[in-house]
Every structure is written in C-alpha cells, then in structure tokens.
Scaffold this motif. Structure first.
Motif, PDB file in Angstrom:
ATOM      1  N   GLY A  21       0.781  -1.230   0.000  1.00  9.92           N
ATOM      2  CA  GLY A  21       0.000   0.000   0.000  1.00  9.92           C
ATOM      3  C   GLY A  21       0.813   1.281   0.000  1.00  9.92           C
ATOM      4  O   GLY A  21       0.244   2.369   0.026  1.00  9.92           O
ATOM      5  N   LYS A  22       2.152   1.200  -0.045  1.00  8.32           N
ATOM      6  CA  LYS A  22       2.989   2.399  -0.080  1.00  8.32           C
ATOM      7  C   LYS A  22       3.104   2.906  -1.510  1.00  8.32           C
ATOM      8  O   LYS A  22       3.268   2.135  -2.445  1.00  8.32           O
ATOM      9  CB  LYS A  22       4.395   2.090   0.443  1.00  8.32           C
ATOM     10  CG  LYS A  22       4.452   1.830   1.938  1.00  8.32           C
ATOM     11  CD  LYS A  22       5.851   1.553   2.383  1.00  8.32           C
ATOM     12  CE  LYS A  22       6.627   2.844   2.456  1.00  8.32           C
ATOM     13  NZ  LYS A  22       7.978   2.675   3.025  1.00  8.32           N
ATOM     14  N   THR A  23       2.994   4.222  -1.673  1.00  6.81           N
ATOM     15  CA  THR A  23       3.178   4.793  -2.997  1.00  6.81           C
ATOM     16  C   THR A  23       4.671   4.898  -3.297  1.00  6.81           C
ATOM     17  O   THR A  23       5.490   5.073  -2.388  1.00  6.81           O
ATOM     18  CB  THR A  23       2.539   6.185  -3.117  1.00  6.81           C
ATOM     19  OG1 THR A  23       3.118   7.042  -2.140  1.00  6.81           O
ATOM     20  CG2 THR A  23       1.040   6.114  -2.912  1.00  6.81           C
ATOM     21  N   TRP A  24       5.025   4.781  -4.564  1.00  7.79           N
ATOM     22  CA  TRP A  24       6.421   4.897  -4.967  1.00  7.79           C
ATOM     23  C   TRP A  24       6.499   5.730  -6.243  1.00  7.79           C
ATOM     24  O   TRP A  24       5.535   5.888  -6.963  1.00  7.79           O
ATOM     25  CB  TRP A  24       7.075   3.531  -5.180  1.00  7.79           C
ATOM     26  CG  TRP A  24       6.367   2.651  -6.174  1.00  7.79           C
ATOM     27  CD1 TRP A  24       5.430   1.705  -5.894  1.00  7.79           C
ATOM     28  CD2 TRP A  24       6.518   2.654  -7.598  1.00  7.79           C
ATOM     29  NE1 TRP A  24       4.990   1.113  -7.057  1.00  7.79           N
ATOM     30  CE2 TRP A  24       5.644   1.673  -8.120  1.00  7.79           C
ATOM     31  CE3 TRP A  24       7.293   3.383  -8.501  1.00  7.79           C
ATOM     32  CZ2 TRP A  24       5.542   1.408  -9.484  1.00  7.79           C
ATOM     33  CZ3 TRP A  24       7.190   3.121  -9.865  1.00  7.79           C
ATOM     34  CH2 TRP A  24       6.327   2.135 -10.334  1.00  7.79           C
ATOM     35  N   GLU A  25       7.676   6.276  -6.474  1.00 11.98           N
ATOM     36  CA  GLU A  25       7.925   7.082  -7.652  1.00 11.98           C
ATOM     37  C   GLU A  25       9.340   6.783  -8.134  1.00 11.98           C
ATOM     38  O   GLU A  25      10.265   6.649  -7.334  1.00 11.98           O
ATOM     39  CB  GLU A  25       7.795   8.561  -7.300  1.00 11.98           C
ATOM     40  CG  GLU A  25       7.980   9.488  -8.458  1.00 11.98           C
ATOM     41  CD  GLU A  25       7.763  10.943  -8.065  1.00 11.98           C
ATOM     42  OE1 GLU A  25       7.385  11.721  -8.942  1.00 11.98           O
ATOM     43  OE2 GLU A  25       7.984  11.301  -6.898  1.00 11.98           O
ATOM     44  N   LYS A  26       9.513   6.654  -9.450  1.00 16.33           N
ATOM     45  CA  LYS A  26      10.846   6.452  -9.997  1.00 16.33           C
ATOM     46  C   LYS A  26      10.980   7.184 -11.315  1.00 16.33           C
ATOM     47  O   LYS A  26       9.998   7.444 -12.008  1.00 16.33           O
ATOM     48  CB  LYS A  26      11.174   4.972 -10.169  1.00 16.33           C
ATOM     49  CG  LYS A  26      10.700   4.338 -11.440  1.00 16.33           C
ATOM     50  CD  LYS A  26      11.269   2.931 -11.614  1.00 16.33           C
ATOM     51  CE  LYS A  26      10.844   2.356 -12.953  1.00 16.33           C
ATOM     52  NZ  LYS A  26      11.434   1.057 -13.212  1.00 16.33           N
TER      53      LYS A  26
END
Length: 104
Positions: A21-26
């Motif tokens: 459920g953690k948002t991530w960005e790359k």
C-alpha cells in the motif's frame, strides 16, 4: 560501482502503489558509457527523493553515476540498476549527498 558517460535521455517519471500500500515514484535515465565498445547504453533508475538529484542535469551532460546492482524477481524478470548518486563529470556533488543513505 560507478558508471561514467553521457546522459542521453531522461525517461518519464513513473508512480505506483506497492503490495503493502505504499506509494512509490521512480525516474530512469539512459547513460551512454565511456570507454566501452559494446552495449554502451545503460538504463539507471532513481527512486523517491533521489529523483531530485537528476532534475538539474541536462541531457548531453557528461556524468558520473553511483549505482547499486541487484537482482530481484518481478514478473519473471531479474534485473535492477538503481542510481543513488549522480554528478556532472568533474564535480563532486549535485545537490545534497545523504551520508546516511548509502547502500553499504
């Protein structure tokens, strides 16, 4: 491990949500390595706060990228090249270098 070469392209930012459920960005970059004849281009991914370190580096710049190689299975594939520090060639730093956030 370091890769020295030319920043060829900045790819589009990607976002998502992990299984927990953690948002991530790359954001990935494409670097053409110096000093090699074959397989010169390497895609390197920066995650989270480390994306800021590539913001002010223009395509075409000579760069020195510190990377972490790892292999994890995802959808039947195994590969990962994560960038954790980048500087224009000849400079020691770009922005802030987080001393306590190194992979070692």
């Amino acid at each position: 491990m370091n890769i020295i070469g030319k920043l060829v392209k900045k790819l589009e930012r990607e976002t998502g949500v992990s299984k927990t459920g953690k948002t991530w960005e790359k954001q990935s970059i494409l670097v053409e390595q110096s000093g090699t004849d074959y397989n010169k281009e390497v895609a390197i991914s920066f995650f989270g706060d480390k994306i800021k370190s590539i913001r002010d580096i223009e395509e075409g710049s000579d760069v020195n990228v510190s990377i972490n190689l790892s292999s994890r299975e995802y959808n039947g594939k195994y590969h990962n090249i994560d960038g954790w520090f980048i500087a224009k060639e000849g400079q020691e730093t770009v922005g802030e270098f987080p001393e306590d956030d190194t992979p070692f």
